[in-house]
Design a protein around this motif. Sequence first.
Motif, PDB file in Angstrom:
ATOM      1  N   SER A 221      -1.794 -14.924  -3.754  1.00 59.58           N
ATOM      2  CA  SER A 221      -2.452 -13.616  -3.852  1.00 59.58           C
ATOM      3  C   SER A 221      -3.243 -13.341  -2.584  1.00 59.58           C
ATOM      4  O   SER A 221      -3.673 -14.267  -1.878  1.00 59.58           O
ATOM      5  CB  SER A 221      -3.390 -13.569  -5.060  1.00 59.58           C
ATOM      6  OG  SER A 221      -2.672 -13.744  -6.265  1.00 59.58           O
ATOM      7  N   GLY A 222      -3.426 -12.072  -2.284  1.00 56.61           N
ATOM      8  CA  GLY A 222      -4.198 -11.665  -1.119  1.00 56.61           C
ATOM      9  C   GLY A 222      -4.796 -10.291  -1.313  1.00 56.61           C
ATOM     10  O   GLY A 222      -4.471  -9.582  -2.269  1.00 56.61           O
ATOM     11  N   ILE A 223      -5.687  -9.917  -0.422  1.00 60.05           N
ATOM     12  CA  ILE A 223      -6.354  -8.608  -0.462  1.00 60.05           C
ATOM     13  C   ILE A 223      -5.736  -7.717   0.599  1.00 60.05           C
ATOM     14  O   ILE A 223      -5.694  -8.089   1.777  1.00 60.05           O
ATOM     15  CB  ILE A 223      -7.871  -8.755  -0.227  1.00 60.05           C
ATOM     16  CG1 ILE A 223      -8.482  -9.754  -1.222  1.00 60.05           C
ATOM     17  CG2 ILE A 223      -8.547  -7.405  -0.337  1.00 60.05           C
ATOM     18  CD1 ILE A 223      -8.340  -9.351  -2.664  1.00 60.05           C
ATOM     19  N   ASN A 224      -5.248  -6.532   0.197  1.00 62.77           N
ATOM     20  CA  ASN A 224      -4.676  -5.621   1.181  1.00 62.77           C
ATOM     21  C   ASN A 224      -5.769  -4.777   1.834  1.00 62.77           C
ATOM     22  O   ASN A 224      -6.960  -4.945   1.578  1.00 62.77           O
ATOM     23  CB  ASN A 224      -3.598  -4.739   0.537  1.00 62.77           C
ATOM     24  CG  ASN A 224      -4.180  -3.775  -0.492  1.00 62.77           C
ATOM     25  OD1 ASN A 224      -5.385  -3.683  -0.693  1.00 62.77           O
ATOM     26  ND2 ASN A 224      -3.295  -3.049  -1.158  1.00 62.77           N
TER      27      ASN A 224
ATOM     28  N   ALA B 125       0.207 -19.513   7.822  1.00 61.33           N
ATOM     29  CA  ALA B 125      -0.229 -18.113   7.858  1.00 61.33           C
ATOM     30  C   ALA B 125      -1.283 -17.851   6.785  1.00 61.33           C
ATOM     31  O   ALA B 125      -1.056 -18.156   5.616  1.00 61.33           O
ATOM     32  CB  ALA B 125       0.955 -17.180   7.651  1.00 61.33           C
ATOM     33  N   PRO B 126      -2.440 -17.283   7.152  1.00 58.28           N
ATOM     34  CA  PRO B 126      -3.456 -16.953   6.147  1.00 58.28           C
ATOM     35  C   PRO B 126      -3.088 -15.692   5.389  1.00 58.28           C
ATOM     36  O   PRO B 126      -2.250 -14.894   5.843  1.00 58.28           O
ATOM     37  CB  PRO B 126      -4.713 -16.733   6.995  1.00 58.28           C
ATOM     38  CG  PRO B 126      -4.183 -16.232   8.305  1.00 58.28           C
ATOM     39  CD  PRO B 126      -2.865 -16.940   8.517  1.00 58.28           C
ATOM     40  N   THR B 127      -3.701 -15.493   4.227  1.00 56.68           N
ATOM     41  CA  THR B 127      -3.392 -14.303   3.427  1.00 56.68           C
ATOM     42  C   THR B 127      -3.775 -13.014   4.154  1.00 56.68           C
ATOM     43  O   THR B 127      -3.211 -11.959   3.867  1.00 56.68           O
ATOM     44  CB  THR B 127      -4.126 -14.365   2.074  1.00 56.68           C
ATOM     45  OG1 THR B 127      -5.541 -14.524   2.314  1.00 56.68           O
ATOM     46  CG2 THR B 127      -3.630 -15.541   1.255  1.00 56.68           C
ATOM     47  N   SER B 128      -4.708 -13.103   5.113  1.00 56.69           N
ATOM     48  CA  SER B 128      -5.100 -11.898   5.857  1.00 56.69           C
ATOM     49  C   SER B 128      -3.975 -11.382   6.749  1.00 56.69           C
ATOM     50  O   SER B 128      -4.050 -10.261   7.250  1.00 56.69           O
ATOM     51  CB  SER B 128      -6.340 -12.193   6.711  1.00 56.69           C
ATOM     52  OG  SER B 128      -6.114 -13.276   7.586  1.00 56.69           O
ATOM     53  N   SER B 129      -2.925 -12.191   6.963  1.00 62.26           N
ATOM     54  CA  SER B 129      -1.793 -11.749   7.777  1.00 62.26           C
ATOM     55  C   SER B 129      -0.718 -11.064   6.955  1.00 62.26           C
ATOM     56  O   SER B 129       0.224 -10.511   7.510  1.00 62.26           O
ATOM     57  CB  SER B 129      -1.171 -12.948   8.511  1.00 62.26           C
ATOM     58  OG  SER B 129      -0.528 -13.823   7.591  1.00 62.26           O
ATOM     59  N   TYR B 130      -0.847 -11.096   5.631  1.00 63.14           N
ATOM     60  CA  TYR B 130       0.191 -10.538   4.767  1.00 63.14           C
ATOM     61  C   TYR B 130       0.143  -9.018   4.754  1.00 63.14           C
ATOM     62  O   TYR B 130      -0.925  -8.406   4.822  1.00 63.14           O
ATOM     63  CB  TYR B 130       0.040 -11.041   3.329  1.00 63.14           C
ATOM     64  CG  TYR B 130       0.170 -12.539   3.156  1.00 63.14           C
ATOM     65  CD1 TYR B 130       0.640 -13.354   4.181  1.00 63.14           C
ATOM     66  CD2 TYR B 130      -0.201 -13.143   1.958  1.00 63.14           C
ATOM     67  CE1 TYR B 130       0.750 -14.716   4.013  1.00 63.14           C
ATOM     68  CE2 TYR B 130      -0.084 -14.520   1.774  1.00 63.14           C
ATOM     69  CZ  TYR B 130       0.383 -15.298   2.817  1.00 63.14           C
ATOM     70  OH  TYR B 130       0.489 -16.650   2.646  1.00 63.14           O
ATOM     71  N   SER B 131       1.307  -8.417   4.650  1.00 67.30           N
ATOM     72  CA  SER B 131       1.419  -6.979   4.459  1.00 67.30           C
ATOM     73  C   SER B 131       2.490  -6.727   3.420  1.00 67.30           C
ATOM     74  O   SER B 131       3.173  -7.650   2.965  1.00 67.30           O
ATOM     75  CB  SER B 131       1.777  -6.284   5.787  1.00 67.30           C
ATOM     76  OG  SER B 131       3.110  -6.596   6.164  1.00 67.30           O
ATOM     77  N   SER B 132       2.666  -5.457   3.058  1.00 69.04           N
ATOM     78  CA  SER B 132       3.661  -5.116   2.033  1.00 69.04           C
ATOM     79  C   SER B 132       5.078  -5.408   2.499  1.00 69.04           C
ATOM     80  O   SER B 132       5.979  -5.589   1.688  1.00 69.04           O
ATOM     81  CB  SER B 132       3.532  -3.643   1.654  1.00 69.04           C
ATOM     82  OG  SER B 132       2.258  -3.372   1.123  1.00 69.04           O
TER      83      SER B 132
ATOM     84  N   ILE C  42      -3.345  -8.314  -4.349  1.00 65.18           N
ATOM     85  CA  ILE C  42      -1.893  -8.209  -4.387  1.00 65.18           C
ATOM     86  C   ILE C  42      -1.283  -9.592  -4.620  1.00 65.18           C
ATOM     87  O   ILE C  42      -1.714 -10.579  -4.031  1.00 65.18           O
ATOM     88  CB  ILE C  42      -1.339  -7.634  -3.071  1.00 65.18           C
ATOM     89  CG1 ILE C  42      -1.973  -6.277  -2.776  1.00 65.18           C
ATOM     90  CG2 ILE C  42       0.172  -7.511  -3.126  1.00 65.18           C
ATOM     91  CD1 ILE C  42      -1.664  -5.214  -3.795  1.00 65.18           C
ATOM     92  N   ARG C  43      -0.278  -9.656  -5.492  1.00 63.07           N
ATOM     93  CA  ARG C  43       0.445 -10.898  -5.764  1.00 63.07           C
ATOM     94  C   ARG C  43       1.724 -10.915  -4.936  1.00 63.07           C
ATOM     95  O   ARG C  43       2.522  -9.983  -4.988  1.00 63.07           O
ATOM     96  CB  ARG C  43       0.776 -11.012  -7.253  1.00 63.07           C
ATOM     97  CG  ARG C  43       1.498 -12.286  -7.653  1.00 63.07           C
ATOM     98  CD  ARG C  43       1.695 -12.305  -9.166  1.00 63.07           C
ATOM     99  NE  ARG C  43       2.411 -13.492  -9.625  1.00 63.07           N
ATOM    100  CZ  ARG C  43       3.727 -13.550  -9.776  1.00 63.07           C
ATOM    101  NH1 ARG C  43       4.451 -12.469  -9.508  1.00 63.07           N
ATOM    102  NH2 ARG C  43       4.308 -14.656 -10.203  1.00 63.07           N
ATOM    103  N   TYR C  44       1.910 -11.969  -4.153  1.00 61.15           N
ATOM    104  CA  TYR C  44       3.068 -12.084  -3.280  1.00 61.15           C
ATOM    105  C   TYR C  44       4.013 -13.162  -3.818  1.00 61.15           C
ATOM    106  O   TYR C  44       3.600 -14.297  -4.046  1.00 61.15           O
ATOM    107  CB  TYR C  44       2.645 -12.451  -1.856  1.00 61.15           C
ATOM    108  CG  TYR C  44       1.804 -11.390  -1.177  1.00 61.15           C
ATOM    109  CD1 TYR C  44       2.398 -10.313  -0.522  1.00 61.15           C
ATOM    110  CD2 TYR C  44       0.420 -11.469  -1.187  1.00 61.15           C
ATOM    111  CE1 TYR C  44       1.640  -9.338   0.102  1.00 61.15           C
ATOM    112  CE2 TYR C  44      -0.352 -10.503  -0.571  1.00 61.15           C
ATOM    113  CZ  TYR C  44       0.256  -9.444   0.072  1.00 61.15           C
ATOM    114  OH  TYR C  44      -0.507  -8.490   0.693  1.00 61.15           O
TER     115      TYR C  44
END
Length: 213
Positions: A187-190, A143-150, A196-198
């Motif tokens: 880390s990723g960009i929301n 999964a890429p960081t662009s798929s991350y959410s809160s 954002i640090r995950y």
Amino acid sequence: QFGLNYAPNDKLNIGFRYDTPVKLDFKTKTTINDSTKMKISQSIITPGISGALLGIYPVYKDGLKTRRDLPGLMALGASYKVTDKWTTFIGGNYYFNEAATMDRVEGMNVDYHNGWEVAAGSEYWLNNKYAWLVGMNYADTGAPTSSYSSTEYAINSTMVGTGLKIKQNDTTEWTIAYNHYFYDTTSGINSSGQNIRYSKEISSVGVNFVKRF
């Protein structure tokens, strides 16, 4: 789902499985009652609860269409009986994420890489009634960081676990297990452009009951 099992002798057992991809389409239907509405104070517009909620979690937007398929899966595993009391296990899964359409929202598609995981374990009978279980699993989700959410972020993890199998009689078994998941930190960009640090850790306890007839 297709599966094959091959046991060349009394000690070695090999299993193979393939799951076809499954197409899944979702449509959000929701109504949010917001008594606060939109507030205007000193030329500053403050959104009500609904506006703030939909901004942070756009999945709740009414009428939103989302495509998230279940990718194809190929699995291979084997067990080997080292002694009459000791059996070892090894296996792996490969997820064909790149061939699936996932997290497509309003024409935008998140590009996943293929994922994989590998696991190993051991079962040792202390006596005729109790067996000690240990195991580990490493998972690369793809999964890429662009798929991350809160609320959801599929980061890579290492799982370790142990448990006790209880053979109540010839037809009844209980298993009690404890697992702990160590997730990678990334880390990723929301959606607001913030960095954002995950990071997370999960512990779980499981109970399994088997009855043979």
